[in-house]
Design a protein around this motif. Structure first.
Motif, PDB file in Angstrom:
ATOM      1  N   PRO A   2       6.265 -18.423   5.057  1.00  0.00           N
ATOM      2  CA  PRO A   2       7.611 -17.952   4.687  1.00  0.00           C
ATOM      3  C   PRO A   2       8.228 -16.999   5.699  1.00  0.00           C
ATOM      4  CG  PRO A   2       5.951 -16.831   3.362  1.00  0.00           C
ATOM      5  CD  PRO A   2       5.226 -17.847   4.167  1.00  0.00           C
ATOM      6  N   ASP A   3       7.434 -16.362   6.537  1.00  0.00           N
ATOM      7  CA  ASP A   3       7.992 -15.361   7.454  1.00  0.00           C
ATOM      8  C   ASP A   3       7.549 -15.648   8.891  1.00  0.00           C
ATOM      9  OD1 ASP A   3       9.356 -13.568   5.581  1.00  0.00           O
ATOM     10  OD2 ASP A   3       7.323 -13.129   4.831  1.00  0.00           O
ATOM     11  N   VAL A   4       8.508 -15.938   9.731  1.00  0.00           N
ATOM     12  CA  VAL A   4       8.238 -16.166  11.142  1.00  0.00           C
ATOM     13  C   VAL A   4       9.411 -15.634  11.947  1.00  0.00           C
ATOM     14  CG1 VAL A   4       9.244 -18.496  11.143  1.00  0.00           C
ATOM     15  CG2 VAL A   4       7.536 -17.884  12.859  1.00  0.00           C
ATOM     16  N   ASN A   5       9.168 -15.063  13.103  1.00  0.00           N
ATOM     17  CA  ASN A   5      10.201 -14.517  13.985  1.00  0.00           C
ATOM     18  C   ASN A   5      10.345 -15.404  15.226  1.00  0.00           C
ATOM     19  OD1 ASN A   5      10.669 -12.240  12.323  1.00  0.00           O
ATOM     20  ND2 ASN A   5       8.953 -11.137  13.304  1.00  0.00           N
ATOM     21  N   VAL A   6      11.585 -15.533  15.687  1.00  0.00           N
ATOM     22  CA  VAL A   6      11.890 -16.350  16.864  1.00  0.00           C
ATOM     23  C   VAL A   6      12.458 -15.434  17.955  1.00  0.00           C
ATOM     24  CG1 VAL A   6      13.308 -18.224  17.763  1.00  0.00           C
ATOM     25  CG2 VAL A   6      12.286 -18.403  15.483  1.00  0.00           C
ATOM     26  N   TYR A   7      12.002 -15.678  19.208  1.00  0.00           N
ATOM     27  CA  TYR A   7      12.407 -14.827  20.340  1.00  0.00           C
ATOM     28  C   TYR A   7      12.903 -15.724  21.489  1.00  0.00           C
ATOM     29  CZ  TYR A   7       9.384 -11.499  17.878  1.00  0.00           C
ATOM     30  OH  TYR A   7       8.789 -10.706  16.927  1.00  0.00           O
ATOM     31  N   ARG A   8      13.961 -15.187  22.144  1.00  0.00           N
ATOM     32  CA  ARG A   8      14.329 -15.798  23.412  1.00  0.00           C
ATOM     33  C   ARG A   8      13.356 -15.307  24.474  1.00  0.00           C
ATOM     34  NH1 ARG A   8      20.559 -14.697  24.602  1.00  0.00           N
ATOM     35  NH2 ARG A   8      19.898 -12.612  23.975  1.00  0.00           N
ATOM     36  N   ILE A   9      12.893 -16.215  25.307  1.00  0.00           N
ATOM     37  CA  ILE A   9      11.903 -15.842  26.318  1.00  0.00           C
ATOM     38  C   ILE A   9      12.504 -16.099  27.701  1.00  0.00           C
ATOM     39  CG2 ILE A   9       9.962 -16.281  24.782  1.00  0.00           C
ATOM     40  CD1 ILE A   9       9.519 -18.935  26.145  1.00  0.00           C
ATOM     41  N   PRO A  10      12.125 -15.275  28.686  1.00  0.00           N
ATOM     42  CA  PRO A  10      12.648 -15.473  30.051  1.00  0.00           C
ATOM     43  C   PRO A  10      12.090 -16.757  30.649  1.00  0.00           C
ATOM     44  CG  PRO A  10      10.969 -13.760  30.039  1.00  0.00           C
ATOM     45  CD  PRO A  10      11.206 -14.110  28.608  1.00  0.00           C
ATOM     46  N   PRO A  11      12.795 -17.323  31.601  1.00  0.00           N
ATOM     47  CA  PRO A  11      12.300 -18.538  32.264  1.00  0.00           C
ATOM     48  C   PRO A  11      10.933 -18.294  32.904  1.00  0.00           C
ATOM     49  CG  PRO A  11      14.588 -18.112  32.872  1.00  0.00           C
ATOM     50  CD  PRO A  11      14.096 -16.894  32.143  1.00  0.00           C
ATOM     51  N   ARG A  12      10.173 -19.336  32.918  1.00  0.00           N
ATOM     52  CA  ARG A  12       8.824 -19.223  33.474  1.00  0.00           C
ATOM     53  C   ARG A  12       8.926 -19.252  34.994  1.00  0.00           C
ATOM     54  NH1 ARG A  12       4.060 -22.956  30.962  1.00  0.00           N
ATOM     55  NH2 ARG A  12       2.305 -21.563  31.396  1.00  0.00           N
ATOM     56  N   ALA A  13       8.528 -18.168  35.637  1.00  0.00           N
ATOM     57  CA  ALA A  13       8.671 -18.058  37.097  1.00  0.00           C
ATOM     58  C   ALA A  13       7.539 -18.738  37.832  1.00  0.00           C
ATOM     59  CB  ALA A  13       8.742 -16.586  37.489  1.00  0.00           C
ATOM     60  N   SER A  14       6.359 -18.855  37.213  1.00  0.00           N
ATOM     61  CA  SER A  14       5.202 -19.453  37.890  1.00  0.00           C
ATOM     62  C   SER A  14       4.341 -20.152  36.840  1.00  0.00           C
ATOM     63  CB  SER A  14       4.401 -18.372  38.630  1.00  0.00           C
ATOM     64  OG  SER A  14       3.880 -17.433  37.706  1.00  0.00           O
ATOM     65  N   ASN A  15       3.172 -20.578  37.278  1.00  0.00           N
ATOM     66  CA  ASN A  15       2.258 -21.279  36.366  1.00  0.00           C
ATOM     67  C   ASN A  15       1.388 -20.325  35.562  1.00  0.00           C
ATOM     68  OD1 ASN A  15       3.147 -23.813  37.163  1.00  0.00           O
ATOM     69  ND2 ASN A  15       1.689 -23.879  38.897  1.00  0.00           N
ATOM     70  N   ARG A  16       1.630 -19.030  35.682  1.00  0.00           N
ATOM     71  CA  ARG A  16       0.812 -18.084  34.908  1.00  0.00           C
ATOM     72  C   ARG A  16       1.145 -18.187  33.421  1.00  0.00           C
ATOM     73  NH1 ARG A  16       3.159 -13.191  33.411  1.00  0.00           N
ATOM     74  NH2 ARG A  16       5.306 -12.881  34.143  1.00  0.00           N
ATOM     75  N   ALA A  17       0.219 -17.770  32.589  1.00  0.00           N
ATOM     76  CA  ALA A  17       0.376 -17.889  31.147  1.00  0.00           C
ATOM     77  C   ALA A  17       1.506 -17.003  30.646  1.00  0.00           C
ATOM     78  CB  ALA A  17      -0.937 -17.515  30.455  1.00  0.00           C
ATOM     79  N   TYR A  18       2.006 -17.388  29.465  1.00  0.00           N
ATOM     80  CA  TYR A  18       3.049 -16.571  28.821  1.00  0.00           C
ATOM     81  C   TYR A  18       2.434 -15.270  28.322  1.00  0.00           C
ATOM     82  CZ  TYR A  18       6.248 -20.557  28.802  1.00  0.00           C
ATOM     83  OH  TYR A  18       7.068 -21.599  29.176  1.00  0.00           O
ATOM     84  N   ARG A  19       3.267 -14.198  28.302  1.00  0.00           N
ATOM     85  CA  ARG A  19       2.855 -12.898  27.766  1.00  0.00           C
ATOM     86  C   ARG A  19       3.875 -12.465  26.727  1.00  0.00           C
ATOM     87  NH1 ARG A  19       0.076  -8.880  30.240  1.00  0.00           N
ATOM     88  NH2 ARG A  19       1.944  -7.569  29.972  1.00  0.00           N
ATOM     89  N   ALA A  20       3.403 -12.152  25.518  1.00  0.00           N
ATOM     90  CA  ALA A  20       4.305 -11.683  24.464  1.00  0.00           C
ATOM     91  C   ALA A  20       4.890 -10.312  24.806  1.00  0.00           C
ATOM     92  CB  ALA A  20       3.554 -11.618  23.134  1.00  0.00           C
TER      93      ALA A  20
END
Length: 277
Positions: free
Chosen positions: A30-48
């Motif tokens: 029932p509860d989830v948050n959505v975020y805009r994320i910056p473009p991926r600059a490289s192949n490194r993993a995403y960071r919250a």
């Protein structure tokens, strides 16, 4: 949430599948948050940590459904149920759902619209248990997909697939251990004449058959004063009585010469009564 982001998300929603197709529900949160994320600059993993976690761009509920082998992550309004965005998932792990490197509560979804355009957004759960359920629901679904694919592949192979040879090879043998049954009693031998012999009298001995003589009447005397005689019936038509020539010898002696050519012996003093046939 800015107007431009909200407009983009709404346009990215994929239309519901045609009516009549069965759609199952895998998980609801029932509860989830959505975020805009910056473009991926490289192949490194995403960071919250790169997102504005304290200011989500949208909040609502999440439903995970399955139609056939494809799973759908749907972000919907809590009250009206209106679809906000949808991410079709054809494999997991995969590009449609990715984890972040610094938290187990946040994921990156690739949402798509009906025209095939896609965008990447961040989603997060306030509770680690909800994130765990989200992960397990997708894992279980694609575990089932893998099993279905293997069954379909086996069905397509049919008779063309390798067969198990259960036949005997040349020279191959098999050993069976069968328990031995109880030994059966051997049948008692019968005499050649078709009749059985009577058991010998107690304490007595059976005399051997006569070597000569064809007399029909042979006489036997009894030992030391017994009143009864011991008889051996050899033939129902001829009554043969054996006599003991010497009282001191065995009870059954040799047969004597024919009675017609031998004078009757004198009766001993201590002999028993004669039995005449």
């Amino acid at each position: 949430m800015s107007h431009s982001f909200n407009s983009h998300i709404n346009n990215s929603g994929v239309k519901m599948a045609a009516e009549g197709e069965y759609e199952s529900i895998l998980c609801v949160k029932p509860d989830v948050n959505v975020y805009r994320i910056p473009p991926r600059a490289s192949n490194r993993a995403y960071r919250a940590a790169d997102w504005k976690l304290d200011a989500p761009d949208w909040s609502g509920r999440m439903r995970i459904t399955a139609k056939g082998k494809v799973a759908y992550i749907k972000l919907e309004d809590k009250v009206s149920g209106e679809l906000f965005a949808q991410a079709p998932v054809k494999e997991y792990p995969g590009i449609a759902v990715e984890t972040v490197s610094d938290s187990s509560r946040y994921f990156v979804l690739r949402i798509q619209d009906d025209s095939g355009r896609s965008a990447f957004i961040g989603v997060g759960f306030g509770d680690r248990g909800d994130a765990f359920d989200f992960n397990v629901a997708l894992q279980d679904h694609f575990k089932w997909v893998k099993q279905e694919n293997e069954l379909n592949k086996s069905a397509q192979l049919g008779d063309s697939g390798p067969k198990l040879d259960l036949g005997f090879k040349e020279g191959q043998t098999i050993t069976l251990n069968i328990g031995q049954g109880k030994k059966r009693d051997k049948p008692r031998p019968q005499s050649s004449g078709g009749f059985g012999l009577l058991p010998p009298p107690p304490g007595g001995k059976i005399a051997p058959p006569p070597s000569t003589g064809s007399s029909n009447h042979n006489i036997v005397s009894q030992t030391g004063g017994t009143a009864t005689g011991c008889l051996l019936e050899l033939d129902s038509s001829n009554s043969n009585t054996m006599v003991q020539s010497n009282p001191s010898s065995d009870l059954w002696g040799d047969f004597s010469a024919p009675a017609s050519s031998v004078p009757p012996p004198s009766r001993p003093q201590n002999s028993a009564n004669w039995i005449q046939f």
